[in-house]
Design a protein around this motif. Structure first.
Motif, PDB file in Angstrom:
ATOM      1  N   LEU A  18      -5.951   8.126   3.118  1.00 41.69           N
ATOM      2  CA  LEU A  18      -5.209   7.197   3.967  1.00 41.69           C
ATOM      3  C   LEU A  18      -3.902   7.811   4.452  1.00 41.69           C
ATOM      4  O   LEU A  18      -3.507   7.633   5.610  1.00 41.69           O
ATOM      5  CB  LEU A  18      -4.928   5.894   3.209  1.00 41.69           C
ATOM      6  N   ARG A  20      -7.448  -1.846   2.562  1.00 37.84           N
ATOM      7  CA  ARG A  20      -7.881  -0.559   3.114  1.00 37.84           C
ATOM      8  C   ARG A  20      -8.407   0.367   2.029  1.00 37.84           C
ATOM      9  O   ARG A  20      -9.253   1.222   2.283  1.00 37.84           O
ATOM     10  CB  ARG A  20      -6.718   0.109   3.856  1.00 37.84           C
ATOM     11  N   LEU A  62       0.833  -1.198   0.000  1.00 43.86           N
ATOM     12  CA  LEU A  62       0.000   0.000   0.000  1.00 43.86           C
ATOM     13  C   LEU A  62       0.873   1.255   0.000  1.00 43.86           C
ATOM     14  O   LEU A  62       0.594   2.221  -0.736  1.00 43.86           O
ATOM     15  CB  LEU A  62      -0.941  -0.005   1.202  1.00 43.86           C
ATOM     16  N   ASN A  80      -2.167   8.573   8.263  1.00 35.62           N
ATOM     17  CA  ASN A  80      -0.968   7.747   8.462  1.00 35.62           C
ATOM     18  C   ASN A  80      -1.299   6.264   8.355  1.00 35.62           C
ATOM     19  O   ASN A  80      -0.841   5.445   9.160  1.00 35.62           O
ATOM     20  CB  ASN A  80      -0.330   8.045   9.828  1.00 35.62           C
ATOM     21  N   ALA A  81      -2.107   5.915   7.343  1.00 31.70           N
ATOM     22  CA  ALA A  81      -2.645   4.554   7.248  1.00 31.70           C
ATOM     23  C   ALA A  81      -2.225   3.857   5.961  1.00 31.70           C
ATOM     24  O   ALA A  81      -3.001   3.096   5.395  1.00 31.70           O
ATOM     25  CB  ALA A  81      -4.163   4.595   7.364  1.00 31.70           C
ATOM     26  N   VAL A  82      -0.988   4.097   5.491  1.00 31.88           N
ATOM     27  CA  VAL A  82      -0.522   3.354   4.325  1.00 31.88           C
ATOM     28  C   VAL A  82       0.665   2.444   4.628  1.00 31.88           C
ATOM     29  O   VAL A  82       0.878   1.451   3.934  1.00 31.88           O
ATOM     30  CB  VAL A  82      -0.158   4.287   3.135  1.00 31.88           C
ATOM     31  N   ASN A 120       2.717  -0.441   6.080  1.00 31.03           N
ATOM     32  CA  ASN A 120       2.461  -1.764   6.660  1.00 31.03           C
ATOM     33  C   ASN A 120       0.979  -2.001   6.932  1.00 31.03           C
ATOM     34  O   ASN A 120       0.598  -2.636   7.915  1.00 31.03           O
ATOM     35  CB  ASN A 120       3.280  -1.964   7.943  1.00 31.03           C
ATOM     36  N   GLN A 121       0.162  -1.507   6.019  1.00 36.74           N
ATOM     37  CA  GLN A 121      -1.282  -1.713   6.095  1.00 36.74           C
ATOM     38  C   GLN A 121      -1.732  -2.555   4.902  1.00 36.74           C
ATOM     39  O   GLN A 121      -1.132  -2.499   3.827  1.00 36.74           O
ATOM     40  CB  GLN A 121      -2.018  -0.371   6.077  1.00 36.74           C
ATOM     41  N   PRO A 122      -2.791  -3.323   5.039  1.00 32.17           N
ATOM     42  CA  PRO A 122      -3.259  -4.158   3.925  1.00 32.17           C
ATOM     43  C   PRO A 122      -3.841  -3.306   2.804  1.00 32.17           C
ATOM     44  O   PRO A 122      -4.483  -2.271   3.050  1.00 32.17           O
ATOM     45  CB  PRO A 122      -4.323  -5.047   4.568  1.00 32.17           C
TER      46      PRO A 122
END
Length: 205
Positions: free
Chosen positions: A150, A163, A76, A154-156, A158-160
């Motif tokens: 995202l 998402r 991601l 801060n959601a990219v 090491n996130q799947p």
């Protein structure tokens, strides 16, 4: 097809279960995994954007290179890094992981599906119906918006990749199983080399 298309090739995986091997440099016949993808995508996609360490192997066509942040931050994060190099006028973005060496063979079917469906993303699926977001065609505008949101959270890193699909609609397209097969372990590589040549069967399942 008259719409413009870029391609993001994800080459930043750590290859942990392959003893730290560079998956992009693995070979089938005379070709590396990365060059199999580059060769297949070059006629329909520009630019070709490789996300990960700068390739050390020769490639059949020019590519742009960038690195996800932090390095090894997952696919991601890789897509988020690659989208920054996609020109603003581009309509479509092909996304394919370098550990899926025949993944580019799926894109004619994915492009064809866009004529009959207005989804944001077109995901290749194998004969079990499992969707593969890393053998997929995305509309650039909604993909940018989803990644921007995202990133703001801060959601990219090491996130799947799934998402993305809280914001994107997806359409699944059945393709040949070989085209979605990835290589994570030495046994996977042995099996793929056993089951295929550089020109796997072209028929759909």
């Amino acid at each position: 097809m008259t719409d413009t298309a870029a391609a993001i090739l994800l080459a930043g995986g750590r290859g942990t279960r392959l003893g730290g091997a560079d998956k992009a440099a693995l070979t089938l016949g005379e070709s590396t995994f990365l060059d199999l993808l580059v060769t297949s995508l070059a006629s329909t996609c520009a630019p070709l954007i490789v996300v990960g360490p700068t390739p050390t192997m020769p490639l059949s066509h020019p590519v742009l290179t960038t690195q996800e942040q932090p390095p090894g931050g997952g696919p991601l994060a890789g897509i988020a890094a690659g989208i920054d190099l996609v020109p603003s006028h581009t309509t479509w973005c092909a996304v394919v992981a370098c550990d899926t060496p025949f993944g580019a063979r799926a894109f004619p079917d994915l492009f064809a599906a866009t004529h009959h469906n207005d989804a944001d993303a077109f995901l290749a699926t194998d004969s079990t119906g499992r969707p593969q977001p890393l053998v997929a065609l995305y509309r650039v505008a909604p993909l940018r918006r989803a990644l921007t949101a995202l990133n703001a959270d801060n959601a990219v890193v090491n996130q799947p990749v799934r998402r993305l699909f809280t914001a994107l609609s997806a359409h699944h397209v059945a393709v040949h199983d070989v085209w979605t097969r990835d290589v994570d372990t030495p046994d996977d590589l042995i099996q793929l080399r056993h089951d295929t040549t550089n020109t796997p069967p072209q028929e759909k399942p």
